[in-house]
Design a protein around this motif. Sequence first.
Motif, PDB file in Angstrom:
ATOM      1  N   ASP A   1       1.406  12.470   1.946  1.00  0.00           N
ATOM      2  CA  ASP A   1       1.211  12.351   3.403  1.00  0.00           C
ATOM      3  C   ASP A   1       0.543  10.889   3.620  1.00  0.00           C
ATOM      4  N   ALA A   2      -0.136  10.407   2.950  1.00  0.00           N
ATOM      5  CA  ALA A   2      -0.713   9.159   3.227  1.00  0.00           C
ATOM      6  C   ALA A   2       0.314   7.836   3.190  1.00  0.00           C
ATOM      7  N   ALA A   3       1.279   8.092   1.982  1.00  0.00           N
ATOM      8  CA  ALA A   3       2.512   7.394   1.874  1.00  0.00           C
ATOM      9  C   ALA A   3       3.239   7.254   2.874  1.00  0.00           C
ATOM     10  N   VAL A   4       3.668   8.509   3.674  1.00  0.00           N
ATOM     11  CA  VAL A   4       4.462   8.648   4.834  1.00  0.00           C
ATOM     12  C   VAL A   4       3.918   7.836   6.084  1.00  0.00           C
ATOM     13  N   ARG A   5       2.368   7.890   6.171  1.00  0.00           N
ATOM     14  CA  ARG A   5       1.791   7.241   7.139  1.00  0.00           C
ATOM     15  C   ARG A   5       1.977   5.743   7.022  1.00  0.00           C
ATOM     16  N   ALA A   6       1.706   5.299   5.841  1.00  0.00           N
ATOM     17  CA  ALA A   6       1.821   4.084   5.585  1.00  0.00           C
ATOM     18  C   ALA A   6       3.260   3.586   5.798  1.00  0.00           C
ATOM     19  N   TYR A   7       4.081   4.059   5.380  1.00  0.00           N
ATOM     20  CA  TYR A   7       5.446   3.620   5.565  1.00  0.00           C
ATOM     21  C   TYR A   7       5.680   3.653   6.996  1.00  0.00           C
ATOM     22  N   ARG A   8       5.429   4.600   7.896  1.00  0.00           N
ATOM     23  CA  ARG A   8       5.436   4.352   9.173  1.00  0.00           C
ATOM     24  C   ARG A   8       4.782   3.254   9.904  1.00  0.00           C
ATOM     25  N   TYR A   9       3.799   2.856   9.393  1.00  0.00           N
ATOM     26  CA  TYR A   9       3.092   1.925   9.815  1.00  0.00           C
ATOM     27  C   TYR A   9       3.645   0.606   9.832  1.00  0.00           C
ATOM     28  N   VAL A  10       4.347   0.339   8.498  1.00  0.00           N
ATOM     29  CA  VAL A  10       5.211  -0.687   8.219  1.00  0.00           C
ATOM     30  C   VAL A  10       6.589  -0.753   9.016  1.00  0.00           C
ATOM     31  N   CYS A  11       7.143   0.206   9.265  1.00  0.00           N
ATOM     32  CA  CYS A  11       8.051   0.410  10.355  1.00  0.00           C
ATOM     33  C   CYS A  11       7.785   0.005  11.609  1.00  0.00           C
TER      34      CYS A  11
ATOM     35  N   LEU B   1       0.916  -1.245   0.045  1.00  0.00           N
ATOM     36  CA  LEU B   1       0.043  -0.047  -0.037  1.00  0.00           C
ATOM     37  C   LEU B   1       0.981   1.295  -0.066  1.00  0.00           C
ATOM     38  N   ALA B   2       1.911   1.299   0.758  1.00  0.00           N
ATOM     39  CA  ALA B   2       2.668   2.475   1.065  1.00  0.00           C
ATOM     40  C   ALA B   2       3.345   2.654  -0.349  1.00  0.00           C
ATOM     41  N   GLY B   3       3.815   1.538  -1.187  1.00  0.00           N
ATOM     42  CA  GLY B   3       4.509   1.848  -2.218  1.00  0.00           C
ATOM     43  C   GLY B   3       3.634   2.281  -3.304  1.00  0.00           C
ATOM     44  N   CYS B   4       2.349   1.630  -3.503  1.00  0.00           N
ATOM     45  CA  CYS B   4       1.424   2.494  -4.273  1.00  0.00           C
ATOM     46  C   CYS B   4       1.076   3.762  -4.089  1.00  0.00           C
ATOM     47  N   LEU B   5       0.877   4.226  -2.992  1.00  0.00           N
ATOM     48  CA  LEU B   5       0.693   5.677  -2.514  1.00  0.00           C
ATOM     49  C   LEU B   5       1.904   6.352  -2.831  1.00  0.00           C
ATOM     50  N   ASP B   6       3.226   5.900  -2.653  1.00  0.00           N
ATOM     51  CA  ASP B   6       4.523   6.565  -2.887  1.00  0.00           C
ATOM     52  C   ASP B   6       4.253   6.946  -4.490  1.00  0.00           C
ATOM     53  N   LYS B   7       3.940   5.934  -5.224  1.00  0.00           N
ATOM     54  CA  LYS B   7       4.100   6.034  -6.847  1.00  0.00           C
ATOM     55  C   LYS B   7       3.005   6.920  -7.289  1.00  0.00           C
ATOM     56  N   LEU B   8       1.824   6.906  -6.493  1.00  0.00           N
ATOM     57  CA  LEU B   8       0.437   7.722  -7.089  1.00  0.00           C
ATOM     58  C   LEU B   8       0.894   9.099  -6.676  1.00  0.00           C
ATOM     59  N   SER B   9       1.713   9.408  -5.546  1.00  0.00           N
ATOM     60  CA  SER B   9       1.777  10.804  -5.169  1.00  0.00           C
ATOM     61  C   SER B   9       2.626  11.588  -6.335  1.00  0.00           C
ATOM     62  N   GLU B  10       3.358  10.868  -7.342  1.00  0.00           N
ATOM     63  CA  GLU B  10       3.904  11.470  -8.161  1.00  0.00           C
ATOM     64  C   GLU B  10       3.210  12.257  -9.329  1.00  0.00           C
ATOM     65  N   THR B  11       2.089  11.829  -9.599  1.00  0.00           N
ATOM     66  CA  THR B  11       0.940  12.108 -10.603  1.00  0.00           C
ATOM     67  C   THR B  11      -0.474  12.621 -10.104  1.00  0.00           C
ATOM     68  N   ALA B  12      -0.730  12.125  -8.947  1.00  0.00           N
ATOM     69  CA  ALA B  12      -1.946  12.639  -8.350  1.00  0.00           C
ATOM     70  C   ALA B  12      -2.206  14.230  -8.238  1.00  0.00           C
ATOM     71  N   ILE B  13      -3.660  14.246  -8.476  1.00  0.00           N
ATOM     72  CA  ILE B  13      -4.163  15.751  -8.350  1.00  0.00           C
ATOM     73  C   ILE B  13      -3.704  16.250  -7.033  1.00  0.00           C
ATOM     74  N   ASP B  14      -4.030  15.441  -5.812  1.00  0.00           N
ATOM     75  CA  ASP B  14      -3.801  15.750  -4.609  1.00  0.00           C
ATOM     76  C   ASP B  14      -2.462  15.148  -4.181  1.00  0.00           C
ATOM     77  N   ARG B  15      -1.541  15.782  -4.617  1.00  0.00           N
ATOM     78  CA  ARG B  15      -0.187  15.129  -4.492  1.00  0.00           C
ATOM     79  C   ARG B  15       0.243  15.187  -2.888  1.00  0.00           C
ATOM     80  N   ARG B  16       0.028  16.239  -2.377  1.00  0.00           N
ATOM     81  CA  ARG B  16       0.576  16.384  -0.936  1.00  0.00           C
ATOM     82  C   ARG B  16      -0.277  15.546  -0.238  1.00  0.00           C
ATOM     83  N   GLN B  17      -1.733  15.550  -0.482  1.00  0.00           N
ATOM     84  CA  GLN B  17      -2.358  14.348   0.326  1.00  0.00           C
ATOM     85  C   GLN B  17      -2.039  12.975   0.260  1.00  0.00           C
ATOM     86  N   THR B  18      -1.590  12.723  -1.207  1.00  0.00           N
ATOM     87  CA  THR B  18      -1.443  11.188  -1.384  1.00  0.00           C
ATOM     88  C   THR B  18       0.288  10.948  -0.618  1.00  0.00           C
TER      89      THR B  18
END
Length: 278
Positions: free
Chosen positions: A129-139, A110-127
């Motif tokens: 931020d979600a990637a960071v939360r997901a990576y923190r959860y993995v850690c 999930l974190a990887g998908c959000l990370d990749k999506l954040s490069e092209t998403a309209i709401d890049r910052r929000q996406t």
Amino acid sequence: MVRAIAAVLLAIVSLAGGCQGGDAWGMMDSIHRSMARREVAKGCELSARSDEAGAAAAFEEALSLDPHNATAHANLGRIAAAAGRDEAAVRHYQAAVKNAPDSGEYAFALAGCLDKLSETAIDRRQTLDAAVRAYRYVCWLEPHNLEAAIRLGACCRRQGDLEGAIAALREAEAIDSASARVHNELASTYQELGDHDRALSEYAQALKIEPDSLIAHNGSGEINLALSRRSQSEYPLARQRAIAHLRRSLEIESRQPKIRALLVELEPSPGEMADAGE
């Protein structure tokens, strides 16, 4: 078709055993979950044979029987990600994590998908931020997951949270201090902070581990070039160091027009060399 078979089986069992009310519905749920697991197994077999269309159909059927089947969601997320349908992949991986919250594998995907999506998403910052939360959860789930710690640091840097990036990368360093990639990421972060001394120190550590690291040679070259432009008297060896690093970088990989242009700018002209020899 599968759901119809399940209903027939329930009717037979109910007539034979006299099941009523909640017991009947509980048995229906159990039958559905069992059939969903069979569909998942079928989907995995089809996927192993590279029949991703058939596999996706089986996983979708599994979810029609049991919407909480995390494995089916995760596999559909994998298939969607491979096809470049990142938003669909995120939705399925989110459902997989929700239904299997202890799975570091699903959380990392999930974190990887959000990370990749954040490069092209309209709401890049929000996406992002979600990637960071997901990576923190993995850690949190997997404290020794080096890749998650490195990617968390990189995402924090993209957020502009440079201190957070350094903290995450120091955690990565604690997991594996012999990772050139960790030191390169730290160096890049310190470079962005304008802390050239620490950046050069981290690049030097990376080069001790991986002498042919293009990132470390290029980063060291660029920093030394900047220092030489700032003050030749304060940094008398910076120009020579920049030339040495950039030359080595081109020896490792010649197809770097930007680095080649910097080197042409730095290296002395024939006239300068003649003057120096007099």
